[in-house]
Design a protein around this motif. Structure first.
Motif, PDB file in Angstrom:
ATOM      1  N   ASP A   1       0.829  -1.206   0.000  1.00  0.00           N
ATOM      2  CA  ASP A   1       0.000   0.000   0.000  1.00  0.00           C
ATOM      3  C   ASP A   1       0.865   1.259   0.000  1.00  0.00           C
ATOM      4  O   ASP A   1       0.578   2.224  -0.720  1.00  0.00           O
ATOM      5  CB  ASP A   1      -0.926  -0.020   1.216  1.00  0.00           C
ATOM      6  CG  ASP A   1      -2.067   0.972   1.100  1.00  0.00           C
ATOM      7  OD1 ASP A   1      -2.382   1.380  -0.028  1.00  0.00           O
ATOM      8  OD2 ASP A   1      -2.652   1.311   2.141  1.00  0.00           O
ATOM      9  N   ILE A   2       1.934   1.248   0.768  1.00  0.00           N
ATOM     10  CA  ILE A   2       2.842   2.405   0.802  1.00  0.00           C
ATOM     11  C   ILE A   2       3.498   2.594  -0.562  1.00  0.00           C
ATOM     12  O   ILE A   2       3.603   3.721  -1.058  1.00  0.00           O
ATOM     13  CB  ILE A   2       3.886   2.248   1.922  1.00  0.00           C
ATOM     14  CG1 ILE A   2       3.203   2.416   3.284  1.00  0.00           C
ATOM     15  CG2 ILE A   2       5.020   3.263   1.766  1.00  0.00           C
ATOM     16  CD1 ILE A   2       4.100   2.153   4.477  1.00  0.00           C
TER      17      ILE A   2
ATOM     18  N   GLN B   1       1.078   4.175  -2.851  1.00  0.00           N
ATOM     19  CA  GLN B   1       0.914   5.592  -2.517  1.00  0.00           C
ATOM     20  C   GLN B   1       2.115   6.411  -2.984  1.00  0.00           C
ATOM     21  O   GLN B   1       1.965   7.567  -3.381  1.00  0.00           O
ATOM     22  CB  GLN B   1       0.726   5.752  -1.001  1.00  0.00           C
ATOM     23  CG  GLN B   1      -0.571   5.198  -0.473  1.00  0.00           C
ATOM     24  CD  GLN B   1      -1.755   6.023  -0.907  1.00  0.00           C
ATOM     25  OE1 GLN B   1      -1.683   7.245  -0.975  1.00  0.00           O
ATOM     26  NE2 GLN B   1      -2.858   5.359  -1.209  1.00  0.00           N
TER      27      GLN B   1
ATOM     28  N   LYS C   1       3.896   5.795  -5.671  1.00  0.00           N
ATOM     29  CA  LYS C   1       3.703   5.982  -7.113  1.00  0.00           C
ATOM     30  C   LYS C   1       2.684   7.079  -7.397  1.00  0.00           C
ATOM     31  O   LYS C   1       2.884   7.910  -8.283  1.00  0.00           O
ATOM     32  CB  LYS C   1       3.266   4.665  -7.754  1.00  0.00           C
ATOM     33  CG  LYS C   1       4.364   3.626  -7.793  1.00  0.00           C
ATOM     34  CD  LYS C   1       3.880   2.320  -8.373  1.00  0.00           C
ATOM     35  CE  LYS C   1       4.969   1.258  -8.322  1.00  0.00           C
ATOM     36  NZ  LYS C   1       4.484  -0.042  -8.805  1.00  0.00           N
ATOM     37  N   GLU C   2       1.596   7.081  -6.622  1.00  0.00           N
ATOM     38  CA  GLU C   2       0.577   8.118  -6.802  1.00  0.00           C
ATOM     39  C   GLU C   2       1.134   9.499  -6.464  1.00  0.00           C
ATOM     40  O   GLU C   2       0.837  10.476  -7.162  1.00  0.00           O
ATOM     41  CB  GLU C   2      -0.642   7.824  -5.934  1.00  0.00           C
ATOM     42  CG  GLU C   2      -1.482   6.680  -6.431  1.00  0.00           C
ATOM     43  CD  GLU C   2      -2.684   6.419  -5.546  1.00  0.00           C
ATOM     44  OE1 GLU C   2      -3.148   7.364  -4.854  1.00  0.00           O
ATOM     45  OE2 GLU C   2      -3.159   5.268  -5.535  1.00  0.00           O
ATOM     46  N   ALA C   3       1.912   9.596  -5.407  1.00  0.00           N
ATOM     47  CA  ALA C   3       2.493  10.883  -5.004  1.00  0.00           C
ATOM     48  C   ALA C   3       3.480  11.380  -6.051  1.00  0.00           C
ATOM     49  O   ALA C   3       3.576  12.588  -6.301  1.00  0.00           O
ATOM     50  CB  ALA C   3       3.171  10.756  -3.644  1.00  0.00           C
TER      51      ALA C   3
ATOM     52  N   VAL D   1       4.421  14.604   0.625  1.00  0.00           N
ATOM     53  CA  VAL D   1       3.848  13.277   0.829  1.00  0.00           C
ATOM     54  C   VAL D   1       4.874  12.214   0.444  1.00  0.00           C
ATOM     55  O   VAL D   1       5.060  11.215   1.143  1.00  0.00           O
ATOM     56  CB  VAL D   1       2.552  13.114   0.003  1.00  0.00           C
ATOM     57  CG1 VAL D   1       2.032  11.688   0.057  1.00  0.00           C
ATOM     58  CG2 VAL D   1       1.488  14.094   0.480  1.00  0.00           C
TER      59      VAL D   1
ATOM     60  N   LEU E   1       6.349   9.179   2.774  1.00  0.00           N
ATOM     61  CA  LEU E   1       6.156   7.787   2.373  1.00  0.00           C
ATOM     62  C   LEU E   1       7.491   7.065   2.183  1.00  0.00           C
ATOM     63  O   LEU E   1       7.641   5.902   2.563  1.00  0.00           O
ATOM     64  CB  LEU E   1       5.334   7.717   1.087  1.00  0.00           C
ATOM     65  CG  LEU E   1       3.870   8.124   1.226  1.00  0.00           C
ATOM     66  CD1 LEU E   1       3.210   8.204  -0.142  1.00  0.00           C
ATOM     67  CD2 LEU E   1       3.118   7.162   2.127  1.00  0.00           C
TER      68      LEU E   1
ATOM     69  N   LEU F   1      -0.921  11.205   7.521  1.00  0.00           N
ATOM     70  CA  LEU F   1      -0.590  10.267   6.455  1.00  0.00           C
ATOM     71  C   LEU F   1      -0.290   8.880   7.027  1.00  0.00           C
ATOM     72  O   LEU F   1      -0.763   7.871   6.501  1.00  0.00           O
ATOM     73  CB  LEU F   1       0.607  10.785   5.656  1.00  0.00           C
ATOM     74  CG  LEU F   1       0.995   9.981   4.426  1.00  0.00           C
ATOM     75  CD1 LEU F   1      -0.146   9.949   3.419  1.00  0.00           C
ATOM     76  CD2 LEU F   1       2.225  10.587   3.789  1.00  0.00           C
TER      77      LEU F   1
ATOM     78  N   LYS G   1      -3.339   6.786   8.063  1.00  0.00           N
ATOM     79  CA  LYS G   1      -4.082   6.098   7.000  1.00  0.00           C
ATOM     80  C   LYS G   1      -3.683   4.629   6.890  1.00  0.00           C
ATOM     81  O   LYS G   1      -4.478   3.809   6.458  1.00  0.00           O
ATOM     82  CB  LYS G   1      -3.838   6.777   5.650  1.00  0.00           C
ATOM     83  CG  LYS G   1      -4.449   8.139   5.522  1.00  0.00           C
ATOM     84  CD  LYS G   1      -4.144   8.722   4.166  1.00  0.00           C
ATOM     85  CE  LYS G   1      -4.663  10.129   4.039  1.00  0.00           C
ATOM     86  NZ  LYS G   1      -4.332  10.713   2.726  1.00  0.00           N
ATOM     87  N   PHE G   2      -2.460   4.307   7.272  1.00  0.00           N
ATOM     88  CA  PHE G   2      -1.964   2.941   7.150  1.00  0.00           C
ATOM     89  C   PHE G   2      -2.179   2.121   8.414  1.00  0.00           C
ATOM     90  O   PHE G   2      -2.072   0.903   8.381  1.00  0.00           O
ATOM     91  CB  PHE G   2      -0.470   2.950   6.801  1.00  0.00           C
ATOM     92  CG  PHE G   2      -0.173   3.627   5.503  1.00  0.00           C
ATOM     93  CD1 PHE G   2      -0.503   3.030   4.292  1.00  0.00           C
ATOM     94  CD2 PHE G   2       0.410   4.871   5.473  1.00  0.00           C
ATOM     95  CE1 PHE G   2      -0.247   3.661   3.092  1.00  0.00           C
ATOM     96  CE2 PHE G   2       0.679   5.506   4.279  1.00  0.00           C
ATOM     97  CZ  PHE G   2       0.349   4.904   3.086  1.00  0.00           C
TER      98      PHE G   2
END
Length: 129
Positions: free
Chosen positions: A6-7, A10, A12-14, A22, A26, A85, A88-89
């Motif tokens: 999941d990290i 995230q 990749k999205e950031a 962010v 991460l 942040l 969230k995990f």
């Protein structure tokens, strides 16, 4: 999905969203998880990954207390964003009433009625919850 996966998603999205703050947070989490994995010389279990995130969160809370004392509002806001942040995990903590319901149910199931049964009850509660 595992916390590490999941990290990574995230991160990749950031990167795509161009969010450097962010991304820094991460990557720090990913690094802490990798360091713990290297220390243990194996892949982390989910509970161990959660412990690493809790440790990071505690360190940030301690730092934020110092920033509040020093009246550094900019650092307080940055640290709070990092804490949000990380949260969230982490699994959401149970409400006290919900926890009590579980404990009572488990106490009934294992037959814990006296103080001597506390160890047996605690073991069952920790496994279940």
């Amino acid at each position: 999905m595992r916390i590490q996966d999941d990290i990574l998603a995230q991160i990749k999205e950031a990167m795509k969203a161009k969010q450097p703050e962010v991304l820094t947070t991460l990557r720090g989490l990913q690094s802490a998880l990798k360091n713990k994995s290297i220390e243990l010389q194996r892949d982390l279990e989910e509970s161990e990954a959660i412990d690493v995130l809790k440790t990071s969160s505690k360190q940030l809370k301690d730092a934020m207390a110092d920033f509040v004392k020093a009246e550094r509002q900019d650092l307080v806001e940055k640290t709070q964003a990092e804490l949000d942040l990380i949260a969230k995990f982490l699994p959401t903590p149970m409400e006290r009433t919900e926890m009590m319901k579980h404990v009572i149910k488990i106490a009934y199931e294992v037959g814990a009625t006296t103080l001597q049964d506390m160890g047996k009850l605690m073991g069952a509660v920790m496994k279940a919850v």
